[in-house]
Motif scaffolding. Structure first.
Motif, mmCIF file in Angstrom:
data_model
loop_
_atom_site.group_PDB
_atom_site.id
_atom_site.type_symbol
_atom_site.label_atom_id
_atom_site.label_comp_id
_atom_site.label_asym_id
_atom_site.label_seq_id
_atom_site.Cartn_x
_atom_site.Cartn_y
_atom_site.Cartn_z
ATOM 1 N N THR A 38 0.824 -1.304 0.253
ATOM 2 C CA THR A 38 0.095 0.018 -0.094
ATOM 3 C C THR A 38 0.801 1.275 0.069
ATOM 4 O O THR A 38 0.962 1.970 1.087
ATOM 5 N N TRP A 39 1.411 1.554 -1.198
ATOM 6 C CA TRP A 39 2.380 2.583 -1.486
ATOM 7 C C TRP A 39 2.006 4.057 -1.542
ATOM 8 O O TRP A 39 2.545 4.937 -1.328
ATOM 9 N N PHE A 40 0.862 3.967 -2.332
ATOM 10 C CA PHE A 40 0.620 5.302 -2.951
ATOM 11 C C PHE A 40 -0.694 5.709 -2.383
ATOM 12 O O PHE A 40 -1.832 4.931 -2.236
ATOM 13 N N GLU A 41 -0.915 7.201 -2.105
ATOM 14 C CA GLU A 41 -2.009 7.595 -1.674
ATOM 15 C C GLU A 41 -2.451 9.209 -1.938
ATOM 16 O O GLU A 41 -1.297 9.796 -2.250
ATOM 17 N N LEU A 42 -3.603 9.442 -2.326
ATOM 18 C CA LEU A 42 -4.004 10.999 -2.693
ATOM 19 C C LEU A 42 -3.701 11.795 -1.246
ATOM 20 O O LEU A 42 -3.988 11.225 -0.245
ATOM 21 N N LYS A 43 -3.215 12.829 -1.586
ATOM 22 C CA LYS A 43 -2.926 13.642 -0.423
ATOM 23 C C LYS A 43 -3.540 15.078 -0.641
ATOM 24 O O LYS A 43 -3.488 15.817 0.535
ATOM 25 N N ASP A 44 -4.282 15.300 -1.559
ATOM 26 C CA ASP A 44 -4.977 16.388 -1.629
ATOM 27 C C ASP A 44 -6.064 16.502 -2.999
ATOM 28 O O ASP A 44 -6.061 15.400 -3.517
ATOM 29 N N GLY A 45 -6.759 17.360 -3.190
ATOM 30 C CA GLY A 45 -7.833 17.462 -4.067
ATOM 31 C C GLY A 45 -7.363 17.641 -5.543
ATOM 32 O O GLY A 45 -8.215 17.558 -6.451
ATOM 33 N N ALA A 46 -6.074 17.966 -5.645
ATOM 34 C CA ALA A 46 -5.513 18.569 -6.884
ATOM 35 C C ALA A 46 -4.809 17.352 -7.454
ATOM 36 O O ALA A 46 -4.429 17.553 -8.461
ATOM 37 N N GLY A 47 -4.929 16.235 -6.992
ATOM 38 C CA GLY A 47 -4.405 14.867 -7.563
ATOM 39 C C GLY A 47 -3.018 15.044 -7.502
ATOM 40 O O GLY A 47 -2.358 14.008 -7.967
ATOM 41 N N ASN A 48 -2.455 15.458 -6.332
ATOM 42 C CA ASN A 48 -1.025 14.956 -5.760
ATOM 43 C C ASN A 48 -1.176 13.824 -4.917
ATOM 44 O O ASN A 48 -2.153 13.536 -4.341
ATOM 45 N N ILE A 49 -0.033 13.074 -5.068
ATOM 46 C CA ILE A 49 -0.094 11.797 -4.215
ATOM 47 C C ILE A 49 1.335 11.611 -3.471
ATOM 48 O O ILE A 49 2.196 12.484 -3.579
ATOM 49 N N ASN A 77 -7.244 6.334 -2.174
ATOM 50 C CA ASN A 77 -7.704 7.711 -2.168
ATOM 51 C C ASN A 77 -7.508 8.299 -0.524
ATOM 52 O O ASN A 77 -8.334 9.190 -0.412
ATOM 53 N N SER A 78 -6.922 7.479 0.027
ATOM 54 C CA SER A 78 -6.701 7.640 1.510
ATOM 55 C C SER A 78 -8.061 7.947 2.497
ATOM 56 O O SER A 78 -8.343 8.390 3.459
ATOM 57 N N PHE A 79 -9.338 7.295 1.610
ATOM 58 C CA PHE A 79 -10.673 7.415 2.003
ATOM 59 C C PHE A 79 -10.974 8.619 2.538
ATOM 60 O O PHE A 79 -11.912 8.755 3.481
#
Length: 579
Positions: free
Chosen positions: A293-304, A329-331
């Motif tokens: 589980t390496w990648f997750e969304l960190k904001d609404g701009a599509g940055n990860i 999507n970090s839920f």
């Protein structure tokens, strides 16, 4: 009685008889006339004429011989079709971005993005010249026909610059034909329905070319070159050859070829703040895919945010295992909505994940989006299609995680499993949490009947191919604690791995009991006055889950999560690819 009176009575009676006879003859004659009239009426056709609604429309569009309700704009190389029609009748995955100025056309292997009034589009990230730009008219986007013909295999017949436009779709079947003399009632005619009593839609000349779409009770539904359509008697048509519009060939995906002769045996690796030691790869005997589980969304701009580890990838590859990095999507429902709501933010997220995949030499990406607003169902499908096309271009396998079907708004209802199944290489069914952490009632994490029902519903209701569906297996269970307060039973739980649950049962001297109705071993014991209940995930339940996957010929299994497994679990999971 006098003789005269008798004669009068006799004459009166005879008069009444004659009147009755005359009335009978009149009634009979009336019936004959009425019957003859009815026979003539039944035999005579309707001579009324109807004016089709499309006659007042410039460039009406016809599909399968019927007016679509839409019209085209432009002509020749600049001819354009409305995007709404394309999505409804040609390809479901051609859609408009919420910005109202971007049209997106997708296939299994191509993503074509057009901006309003732009002379150049983007195809799989590269410039694509358009003969005519995307156009807006009366609030609707109109797409040039050239890319539609290339991507979706349609054919266009344009009658004249202002006349009808016939769209022939890939796979359409019809017969050619020509009208012949109409016989007693003159010229052959197209009618509004398959009966002589239907009004005339169009009068034809003998020899008029027809395209015949279907047959009903001795009538043919046909269309002329100018768009006129209706029913014509079979006797008034000379039929020709059957034709079919070719369907564009779709090359098998790399994943379908690679996994044709083996089952997916995936283990998820839950990665938190601390990176797992690559040495853990050695535990997972028989596993052919690991998904950290390496990648997750960190904001609404599509940055990860990335936690990728090249050492982990290297060890996995050295042991013959593929690595499918998980992107979540970090839920976060609001971030997810913002990211999904615009092509540019979706593209930003896709680009960053694929850059990471290239840098760390990954083999695939597993998409795990949960806690999503139901209204974002369609944007999520769009995102997954865009992601899948670009990922396949990079040589990656794409899978998506789904929950069993339920009424849960944020965790199930937003998933269009049918559309997702048509898009990705694999669909991971997370068939666990039947009874979740805060469930008001104690029970199994995944009873076998519940799991099988979850599998069957997706196979049958959503028509996801078994060759794409991977069964998610829990390597954890819950220890349920039941206490009584004020006459009510209070329930709480904690998740534990396979070895911990076995240890708790053994240390507390609890007896294991195989419950046939759930397909699992069950144990209970008392601790500090509270009742402890465990539906065990052990070798027995694991074997039954693998058997269930075999029974339905699923694409494989996926286990959550590596750290919960026992040594026995890996021994049993080695059997997944045994014949």
């Amino acid at each position: 009685m006098q003789k005269g009176s008798c004669c009068d009575l006799k004459r009166n009676r005879q008069g009444r008889i004659r009147k009755k006879r005359r009335l009978g003859r009149v009634l009979l004659l009336g019936a004959v006339i009425a019957g003859a009239g009815w026979a003539v009426w039944s035999f005579l056709p309707n001579f009324d004429r109807e004016q089709p609604e499309w006659r007042t429309v410039e460039k009406p569009i016809f599909i399968e011989g019927k007016w679509s309700g839409y019209h085209a704009v432009g002509s020749g190389e600049s001819l354009k079709l409305p995007l709404s029609l394309i999505r409804e009748s040609i390809h479901a995955y051609a859609y408009e971005d919420p910005d109202g100025e971007t049209a997106i056309l997708t296939t299994a292997n191509e993503l074509l993005v057009m901006a309003k009034d732009g002379k150049t589009a983007e195809s799989n990230g590269k410039a694509y010249a358009l003969a005519s730009p995307l156009q807006e008219e009366e609030g609707s986007l109109y797409v040039p026909v050239e890319p539609l013909e290339r991507l979706y295999g349609i054919r266009i017949e344009e009658q004249s610059p202002a006349g009808s436009v016939v769209v022939l779709r890939a796979g359409d079947r019809f017969r050619s034909g020509s009208a012949v003399d109409g016989g007693l009632f003159g010229s052959p005619k197209l009618r509004g329905d398959a009966t002589l009593k239907a009004p005339i839609a169009s009068e034809l000349e003998a020899g008029t070319k027809l395209r015949v779409w279907n047959e009903r009770d001795g009538w043919l539904y046909a269309q002329t070159a100018d768009g006129s359509s209706g029913y014509i008697r079979e006797s008034e048509v000379q039929l020709g050859q059957e034709e079919q519009i070719p369907v564009p060939e779709t090359a098998p995906t790399a994943a379908s070829r690679e996994w044709a002769d083996q089952k997916v045996n995936l283990a998820w690796e839950a990665v938190y703040e601390r990176r797992p030691d690559p040495e853990v790869i050695e535990e997972m005997q028989g596993v052919n895919v690991v998904s950290p589980t390496w990648f997750e969304l960190k904001d609404g701009a599509g940055n990860i945010r990335s936690k990728a580890d090249s050492a982990y990838v290297g060890r996995a590859h050295n042991r013959g295992k593929q690595v499918w990095g998980l992107f979540s999507n970090s839920f976060e429902a609001d971030w997810t909505r913002e990211m999904l709501g615009d092509y540019e933010t979706r593209a930003n997220a896709i680009r960053q994940v694929l850059d990471e995949a290239a840098e760390y030499k990954l083999d695939g990406i597993n998409l795990d989006f949960e806690n999503v607003y139901t209204e974002d169902k369609a944007p999520f499908v769009a995102f997954v299609r865009e992601f899948t096309v670009r990922a396949r271009q990079a040589g990656l396998t794409v899978s998506v995680d789904v929950t069993p079907k339920s009424n849960s708004e944020m965790w199930s209802a937003f998933l269009d499993r049918r559309a997702l199944g048509e898009t990705v290489d694999f669909m991971m069914l997370m068939a666990y949490d039947e009874h979740w952490a805060s469930s008001p009632k104690a029970g199994s994490v995944a009873s076998l009947p519940w799991v099988e029902q979850s599998v069957s519903r997706i196979l049958e209701e959503d028509e996801v191919p078994a060759s794409k569906l991977v069964l998610g297996i829990p390597l954890y269970t819950r220890v349920w604690t039941e206490t009584e307060e004020n006459g009510e039973v209070k329930v709480s739980s904690s998740a534990v791995g396979m070895e911990t649950s076995q240890k708790l049962v053994d240390e507390n001297g609890a007896k294991r009991e195989l419950l046939a109705d759930v397909g699992q071993n069950y144990a209970e014991y008392k601790e500090d006055g509270a009742l402890k209940r465990i539906w065990l995930e052990d070798g027995e339940s694991l074997k039954r889950r693998i058997d269930l996957a075999r029974k339905h010929d699923l694409a494989g299994v996926a286990s959550w999560t590596r750290s919960f497994a026992s040594a026995q679990a890996w021994e049993i999971l080695q059997t997944v690819n045994e014949k």
